[in-house]
Design a protein around this motif. Structure first.
Motif, mmCIF file in Angstrom:
data_model
loop_
_atom_site.group_PDB
_atom_site.id
_atom_site.type_symbol
_atom_site.label_atom_id
_atom_site.label_comp_id
_atom_site.label_asym_id
_atom_site.label_seq_id
_atom_site.Cartn_x
_atom_site.Cartn_y
_atom_site.Cartn_z
ATOM 1 N N THR A 477 0.825 -1.196 0.000
ATOM 2 C CA THR A 477 0.000 0.000 0.000
ATOM 3 C C THR A 477 0.864 1.252 0.000
ATOM 4 O OG1 THR A 477 -0.105 0.356 2.398
ATOM 5 C CG2 THR A 477 -1.598 -1.301 1.471
ATOM 6 N N THR A 478 0.211 2.390 -0.101
ATOM 7 C CA THR A 478 0.934 3.657 -0.058
ATOM 8 C C THR A 478 1.556 3.894 1.307
ATOM 9 O OG1 THR A 478 -1.127 4.802 0.494
ATOM 10 C CG2 THR A 478 -0.496 4.713 -1.834
ATOM 11 N N LYS A 479 1.100 3.123 2.309
ATOM 12 C CA LYS A 479 1.700 3.211 3.641
ATOM 13 C C LYS A 479 2.879 2.247 3.768
ATOM 14 C CE LYS A 479 0.589 2.773 8.592
ATOM 15 N NZ LYS A 479 -0.476 2.422 9.579
ATOM 16 N N SER A 485 4.512 0.892 -4.694
ATOM 17 C CA SER A 485 3.660 -0.099 -4.043
ATOM 18 C C SER A 485 3.034 -1.066 -5.045
ATOM 19 C CB SER A 485 2.569 0.596 -3.226
ATOM 20 O OG SER A 485 1.723 1.380 -4.051
ATOM 21 N N LYS A 536 -3.342 1.513 -3.913
ATOM 22 C CA LYS A 536 -4.347 1.546 -2.856
ATOM 23 C C LYS A 536 -3.719 2.004 -1.550
ATOM 24 C CE LYS A 536 -8.004 -1.635 -4.296
ATOM 25 N NZ LYS A 536 -8.720 -2.901 -3.988
ATOM 26 N N ASN A 537 -4.525 2.660 -0.734
ATOM 27 C CA ASN A 537 -4.104 3.086 0.592
ATOM 28 C C ASN A 537 -4.228 1.934 1.570
ATOM 29 O OD1 ASN A 537 -3.683 5.836 -0.260
ATOM 30 N ND2 ASN A 537 -5.918 6.077 -0.265
ATOM 31 N N ASP A 538 -3.784 2.165 2.778
ATOM 32 C CA ASP A 538 -3.784 1.122 3.796
ATOM 33 C C ASP A 538 -5.186 0.620 4.108
ATOM 34 O OD1 ASP A 538 -2.219 -0.446 5.737
ATOM 35 O OD2 ASP A 538 -3.351 0.689 7.239
ATOM 36 N N LEU A 543 -5.827 5.431 -4.141
ATOM 37 C CA LEU A 543 -5.070 6.673 -3.988
ATOM 38 C C LEU A 543 -5.749 7.767 -4.802
ATOM 39 C CD1 LEU A 543 -2.502 8.281 -3.146
ATOM 40 C CD2 LEU A 543 -1.445 7.452 -5.270
#
Length: 750
Positions: A477-479, A485, A536-538, A543
């Motif tokens: 993910t982006t995190k 990612s 995708k984000n966490d 995103l």
């Protein structure tokens, strides 16, 4: 009658030896411009040493000057100011390292500042195993050749005062520090620290040792050292502050950053001096032994002849007929580039440095180094497996030695250091691909265990950072990471696919199912609204905001490493049918794939989309798009000129793409035994196979290729019609003969 027979023999022999050989079609200047980062200096096949002209230092070479920009090559074709000849170099890489142990011939008074002793040069020539030029400032003729571990140079001096300088302060590496000692009027020995490839891991700097030997004893010799320039109160007392110190006749070691040694002569008549520099990554003693074993009984001309003969033997593994002269030059130069790296690490006696700790180990086979695997897993090792399986076998064994020594398979290994450059877990892909191609003479169970370790170990895993998220969510993910990612997820997918294929071959059914499922998790990241991949984000959200174009031209972004969504979405060649289904079927798939080319998003100079032209073959009726696109790319980006590569050669990856494409086959999906088919460039291609691995002596590919006949009408394999635009490896190596019937026909619509 006897006279006629003798005359016929003489005429036949003359004709035979006057015919061009593969080495005659190699142009070492291809790739020396346009950031191809090749160099024209002589190197033996898979050699440790090359003698490259070094012309990237000094303001005369701006803007392509090493201290003014990121520059990863010792030579740029358009530069004009030469400061020596470096003896350990990399070819086709994207990060600076090595480019050290510089030798420079000069005349007149002794000068040790390279910005002052550097010279314009002319009359430059290069061919396989040979380089020559003239130092215009001094009227010195230079010739060079090389064995595996020794660079051999000849300097033709005019009468008068002359000097040969060994400069250990100058180089491409980001590291400093050296030691040098004049052993006698005919020998210099020393060590240079190198490392920090891509400016990573400076704690793993390492030494390269050398011995330089001269055919003429020097009338005078010495060393020099330029220390740090001090400031403040100390500087007030140091009248010599920051000045070069020349120590005439000094015979002890001198250590420092900007140091060197010199041999000085006074020639009454024009004189030629031969210099040999032996290199080792183990010790000075081994460097000296390498020099003696490889060159002590051979003249310059004999060394050159042996180098060219070995190169010709290996280049002749593929013989091509038809096409233009430039086609042959482009083909054999590309093949030449694929036989530079990976290159030899071990010394003549088999010794080499252990990974990281540098302890001395010994090998019976060749220990290879320079594994730029993020690049080469896509095609170069497949070429080695097909044409040079004995070398590929040793490369796999080298990877397993690296695993034994470090606990991990290599990612981007360089001279027994792991640079950890780029992303993914590529070694296992190559291992699986090699085994599935029938090269099985290595410990496959050890290899499989190493592959599974990198795929499953959650903590302290240098090959797969972010693995926990990958296993739990199916993607990074982006995190998880601040860059790449999506593309890193794809790389892990391809590695898992490779493990699954090897598991199936080894009868490990549970692992086959487990890793097959893992290998398609990229599907979670396809945004069906745009039919492109998206980070995708966490929390599982997309995103936002998001531009699929972001990331082109090496712009850093959250989703992709060295590319954007267009250049990565189709980099799932192990799951083309799955991607096609996700996109809504064949038509949307083809349209989106064509968009990559039509919208100017295809990047021939980088790896993620390198297989894209061949993906049209997966859709019946669209195969000619592959043939048209491949032909256009070959004509546009691969040419007989210094800028004749699309960009960085990536240790032969771009060249391997050209070799396969010109033959009419391409290994489109790593760890899959199928080749995609396209129209060959030549009328006849003969691949001399290794019977030890393939049971056959050769494969012949014929076609009626011409400027008019460019598209495939029919294919026959062993005289039997072949309806598919793919061919399996075993079918290929057992085919003996493949015939293409081509015709002239334009692509109707896109």
């Amino acid at each position: 009658m006897q006279y006629k027979i003798l005359l016929w023999v003489v005429l036949f022999s003359t004709q035979l030896f006057s015919q061009d050989q593969p080495v005659d079609y190699v142009n070492p200047f291809i790739g020396t411009s346009n950031y191809g980062t090749t160099n024209p200096g002589p190197i033996a096949m898979r050699g440790m040493v090359s003698v490259s002209p070094f012309n990237v230092a000094g303001p005369q070479n701006l803007p392509l000057e090493k201290d003014s920009r990121w520059l990863s090559t010792p030579y740029v074709h358009e530069n004009t100011f030469l400061t020596g000849f470096s003896h350990v170099n990399l070819s086709g890489v994207g990060c600076p390292d090595l480019g050290v142990i510089l030798a420079m011939p000069t005349t007149g008074d002794l000068e040790v500042d390279h910005l002052k002793y550097g010279s314009p040069y002319s009359q430059e020539k290069a061919k396989v195993g040979y380089y020559s030029s003239k130092m215009d400032k001094y009227g010195i003729g230079v010739e060079a050749t090389a064995t595996t571990r020794v660079g051999v140079s000849k300097y033709a001096f005019p009468e008068g005062d002359a000097n040969i300088l060994i400069n250990l302060g100058l180089g491409l590496t980001n590291e400093q520090g050296a030691s040098v000692k004049v052993v006698s009027p005919t020998e210099i020995e020393g060590v240079r620290s190198v490392g920090s490839f891509c400016y990573y891991k400076p704690e793993e700097a390492y030494p390269v040792y050398f011995v330089a030997r001269f055919s003429e004893p020097a009338a005078e010799f010495g060393v020099w050292k330029k220390p740090t320039t001090y400031k403040g109160a100390e500087a007030e007392w140091m009248w010599y502050n920051g000045e070069s110190r020349i120590m005439k006749g000094y015979t002890k070691e001198v250590m420092g950053d900007s140091i060197g040694a010199y041999m000085r002569y006074n020639f009454k008549v024009p004189t030629e001096v031969e210099m040999k520099i032996g290199v080792s990554y183990v010790s000075i003693e081994n460097a000296r032994e390498n020099l003696e074993k490889e060159t002590s009984t051979r003249t310059f001309d004999q060394i050159l002849e042996e180098a060219q003969s070995k190169w010709n033997k290996h280049l002749s593994k593929i013989e091509v007929e038809g096409g233009t002269k430039d086609d042959k030059i482009n083909f054999y130069t590309a093949l030449y580039h694929t036989l530079i790296h990976p290159n030899t690490l071990n010394d003549y006696n088999g010794e080499y440095p252990k990974m990281k700790t540098r302890e001395t180990l010994k090998t019976e086979d060749t220990r290879y180094t320079v594994f730029s695997l993020w690049d080469t897993y896509r095609n170069l090792h497949q070429l080695m497996s097909l044409v040079y399986p004995d070398q590929q076998s040793d490369m796999i064994k080298s990877m397993l030695q690296i695993y034994d020594e470090s606990g991990w398979l290599p990612k981007w290994e360089l001279n027994a250091t792991e640079t950890t450059t780029m992303v993914g877990d590529p070694a296992g892909i190559i291992i699986a691909d090699t085994y599935l191609k029938g090269i099985t003479d290595f410990d496959v169970e050890k290899a499989y265990s190493a592959m599974v370790k990198s795929a499953d170990q959650l903590e302290n895993n240098p090959l797969r950072p972010g693995l926990k998220d990958y296993l739990e969510k199916g993607y990074l993910t982006t995190k998880t990471t601040n860059s790449g990612s999506v593309s890193t997820t794809q790389e892990y997918n391809i590695s898992d696919y490779a493990i699954a294929q090897l598991a199936q071959a080894l009868g490990k059914k549970k692992d086959y199912k487990r890793f097959s499922k893992r290998s398609v998790s990229y599907r979670n990241l396809l945004d069906k609204e745009i039919n492109l991949l998206r980070p995708k984000n966490d929390d599982g959200s997309w995103l936002t905001p998001y531009s699929p174009e972001t990331g082109a031209n090496f712009e850093m972004n959250l989703g992709f490493i060295e590319g954007n969504a267009w250049q990565y979405t189709f980099m799932v060649t192990h799951d083309v049918k799955g991607l096609m289904k996700l996109m809504g079927g064949e038509k949307p798939f083809v349209n989106r794939l064509q968009d990559v080319f039509d919208k100017g998003q295809f990047d021939m100079a980088n790896e993620p989309d390198i297989a894209y032209p061949y993906l049209f073959n997966y859709v019946k009726g669209e195969e000619r798009r592959t043939q048209e696109t491949v032909a256009e790319l070959l004509n546009t980006y691969f040419n007989n000129s210094p800028d004749g590569l699309p960009g960085n050669d990536d240790t032969g990856t771009m060249s391997a793409w050209a070799v396969f494409s010109m033959m009419g086959i391409y290994p489109v999906s790593p760890a899959n035994t199928s080749y995609a088919i396209t129209a060959p460039k030549f009328n006849k291609v003969t691949i001399h196979l290794d019977p030890k691995y393939y049971g056959q002596e050769k494969l012949v590919i014929t076609s009626n290729a011409s400027s008019e006949n460019r598209f495939i009408k029919d294919i026959t394999v062993k005289g039997v019609p072949h309806s598919s635009y793919f061919i399996n490896h075993q079918e290929l190596v057992n085919a003996r003969k493949i015939e293409f019937l081509l015709e002239e026909e334009e692509l109707e619509s896109k």
